[in-house]
Design an enzyme around this catalytic site. Structure first.
Site, PDB file in Angstrom:
ATOM      1  N   LYS A 280      16.832   0.384   6.440  1.00 48.30           N
ATOM      2  CA  LYS A 280      16.861   1.215   7.648  1.00 48.30           C
ATOM      3  C   LYS A 280      16.376   0.326   8.791  1.00 48.30           C
ATOM      4  CE  LYS A 280      17.319   5.193   9.827  1.00 48.30           C
ATOM      5  NZ  LYS A 280      18.633   5.839  10.056  1.00 48.30           N
TER       6      LYS A 280
ATOM      7  N   ASP B 211      15.016   5.421  -5.224  1.00 43.13           N
ATOM      8  CA  ASP B 211      14.756   6.653  -5.966  1.00 43.13           C
ATOM      9  C   ASP B 211      15.753   7.726  -5.545  1.00 43.13           C
ATOM     10  OD1 ASP B 211      13.346   8.532  -7.607  1.00 43.13           O
ATOM     11  OD2 ASP B 211      12.428   9.327  -5.783  1.00 43.13           O
TER      12      ASP B 211
ATOM     13  N   ASP C 168      19.529   9.252  -7.736  1.00 43.97           N
ATOM     14  CA  ASP C 168      19.822  10.636  -8.134  1.00 43.97           C
ATOM     15  C   ASP C 168      21.180  11.041  -7.568  1.00 43.97           C
ATOM     16  OD1 ASP C 168      17.306  10.903  -9.379  1.00 43.97           O
ATOM     17  OD2 ASP C 168      17.074  12.964  -8.652  1.00 43.97           O
TER      18      ASP C 168
ATOM     19  N   ASP D 237      21.243   5.697   5.462  1.00 38.97           N
ATOM     20  CA  ASP D 237      21.925   6.973   5.694  1.00 38.97           C
ATOM     21  C   ASP D 237      23.429   6.836   5.477  1.00 38.97           C
ATOM     22  OD1 ASP D 237      21.914   5.360   7.952  1.00 38.97           O
ATOM     23  OD2 ASP D 237      21.511   6.968   9.379  1.00 38.97           O
TER      24      ASP D 237
ATOM     25  N   TYR E 133       5.359   3.870  -2.327  1.00 34.49           N
ATOM     26  CA  TYR E 133       4.794   4.412  -3.561  1.00 34.49           C
ATOM     27  C   TYR E 133       3.373   3.905  -3.800  1.00 34.49           C
ATOM     28  CZ  TYR E 133       8.866   6.721  -5.590  1.00 34.49           C
ATOM     29  OH  TYR E 133       9.893   7.582  -5.866  1.00 34.49           O
TER      30      TYR E 133
HETATM   31  C1  IPM Z   1      12.060   8.107 -11.156  1.00 40.41           C
HETATM   32  C2  IPM Z   1      11.117   9.272 -10.950  1.00 40.41           C
HETATM   33  C3  IPM Z   1       9.745   8.746 -10.612  1.00 40.41           C
HETATM   34  C4  IPM Z   1       9.859   7.975  -9.305  1.00 40.41           C
HETATM   35  C5  IPM Z   1       8.633   9.813 -10.517  1.00 40.41           C
HETATM   36  C6  IPM Z   1       8.572  10.668 -11.745  1.00 40.41           C
HETATM   37  C7  IPM Z   1       7.293   9.196 -10.215  1.00 40.41           C
HETATM   38  O1  IPM Z   1      11.613  10.132  -9.989  1.00 40.41           O
HETATM   39  O2  IPM Z   1      11.779   7.276 -12.042  1.00 40.41           O
HETATM   40  O3  IPM Z   1      13.068   8.018 -10.454  1.00 40.41           O
HETATM   41  O4  IPM Z   1       9.827   8.567  -8.234  1.00 40.41           O
HETATM   42  O5  IPM Z   1       9.972   6.759  -9.380  1.00 40.41           O
HETATM   43 MN    MN Z   2      13.621   9.633  -9.277  1.00 41.47          MN
END
Ligand code: IPM
Ligand code: MN
Length: 373
Positions: A195, A251, A255, A227, A145
């Site tokens: 990884k 990240d 999700d 993975d 990042y």
């Molecule tokens: C999160 C989001 C952020 C990230 C984006 C919006 C920059 O996806 O907080 O998970 O990737 O960290």
């Molecule tokens: Mn995110």
């Protein structure tokens, strides 16, 4: 306990559904203040696309000042197609990344629990998801990042681009240590995700994680390739207690893990810098930024359809971790359970036999439960 000190909360609502979900969280915080006789003072500041539109920058200096003089930050969401054409440095995302970096918020905690009331909302079979209770610790200010060089250029062969993933042992050590500390107060297991079969940063990560784990004989550490971790998260999520991993893996995996909870809309997060807030009077608390893990959902923005529970549960984390107000945090968490048990749902978690309500109504229902519990 009468009155007491005033706690200052910077509210950075941001873009899309950010203003709606933070407003719902504030409604709930106000109910907590009334019930527990606390004083919360809010100061709003622009961030992301909204800040870019107003000032030409996604993270104005004045917003940073508001954050710096606060005791904690409540954050909504940023981004949207409206700013797709904006240069990278001015993109809404750069505002959030710049804020994380400027405040040194290196530790991102994302607790994922299978909420019993939402078992029907998860695409996972209830017998797989039920009982899941994990916390993902994502390194937040390093890795790909922020690594240099990062750029795009053109050669005879066409367009090229590069991103860089650097990690140092100090950065790895402090986040793994935090994960081990957390595991001590839980089931004592840390899954370090990397990884290491391909990446040098991951081989260093594994080496340092192993050294740190040796300082915690009461914690069991396992190393899992990212993975394989992605697969275990949805095939056997109960095997995880604390997961610790680098920025990008964290990240993506969180999700995915949100599927277990029933919806991306209900997962909160805390981003900490390991320092106490300036005016703190409670031992062990840290300055932090609190935000739902979901994005700005521009497709449903302004329609009173977003799920406010991720933001509301983030407010609970804020009270617990930055203010040391454990009873107040629990009140919010129990109020959320009660509102769900009463059969109220936003559209993302709608089901038969329950009532679909809007963002505001669900926030008000949680606030009413805070008052009633
Ligand atoms: C999160 C989001 C952020 C990230 C984006 C919006 C920059 O996806 O907080 O998970 O990737 O960290
Ligand atoms: Mn995110």
């Amino acid at each position: 306990m009468a009155g007491g000190r005033e706690y200052r909360i910077a509210v950075l609502a941001g873009d899309g559904i950010g203003p709606e979900v933070t407003a719902a969280a504030r409604t709930v915080l106000d109910a907590v203040a009334a019930r527990h006789d606390r004083q919360f003072a809010y100061e709003e500041a622009p961030i992301g696309g909204a800040a870019y539109d107003a000032t030409g920058r996604p993270l104005p200096e004045a917003t940073l000042d508001v954050c710096r003089r606060s005791d904690a930050i409540l954050f909504g969401a940023i981004g949207g197609p409206k700013w797709d054409g904006v240069p990278v440095a001015q993109r809404p995302e750069s505002g959030l990344l710049g804020l994380r970096r400027a405040l040194g918020l290196f530790a991102n905690l994302r607790p994922v629990r299978a909420l019993p009331a939402l078992a029907g909302s998860s695409p996972l079979k209830p017998e797989i998801a039920a009982g899941t209770d994990m916390i993902v610790v994502r390194e937040l200010t390093g890795g790909i990042y922020f690594g240099e060089p990062r750029r795009r250029w053109t050669t005879d062969e066409g367009r090229q681009a590069v991103d860089t993933m650097p990690y140092g042992e100090r950065e790895i050590g402090r986040i793994v240590r935090l994960a081990c500390e957390l595991a001590r107060g839980r089931r004592g297991k840390v899954s370090s995700v990397d990884k290491a079969n391909v990446l040098d940063t991951s081989r260093l990560w594994r080496e340092v994680a192993t050294e740190v784990a040796a300082e915690y004989p009461d914690v069991a550490m396992e190393h899992v390739l990212v993975d394989a971790c992605a697969m275990y998260l949805i095939s056997d999520p109960r095997r995880f207690d604390v997961i610790v991993t680098e920025n990008l893996f964290g990240d993506i995996l969180t999700d995915e893990a949100a599927v277990i909870a029933g919806s991306l809309g209900v997962v909160p997060s805390a981003s900490l810098n390991g320092k106490a807030p300036e005016r703190s009077d409670s031992p062990g608390v840290q300055f932090g930024l609190y935000e739902p893990i979901h994005g700005s959902a521009p497709d449903i923005a302004g329609q009173d359809r977003a799920n406010p529970l991720g933001a509301i549960l983030s407010a609970a984390l804020l009270l617990r971790l930055s203010f040391g107000l454990e009873d107040e945090a629990r009140t919010i968490e129990r109020a959320v359970d009660a509102a769900l048990a009463a059969g109220l749902r936003t559209r993302d978690i709608a089901a038969t036999g329950v009532r679909t309500v809007g963002t505001r109504e669900l926030g008000e229902a949680v606030a009413a439960q805070v008052a009633a519990l």
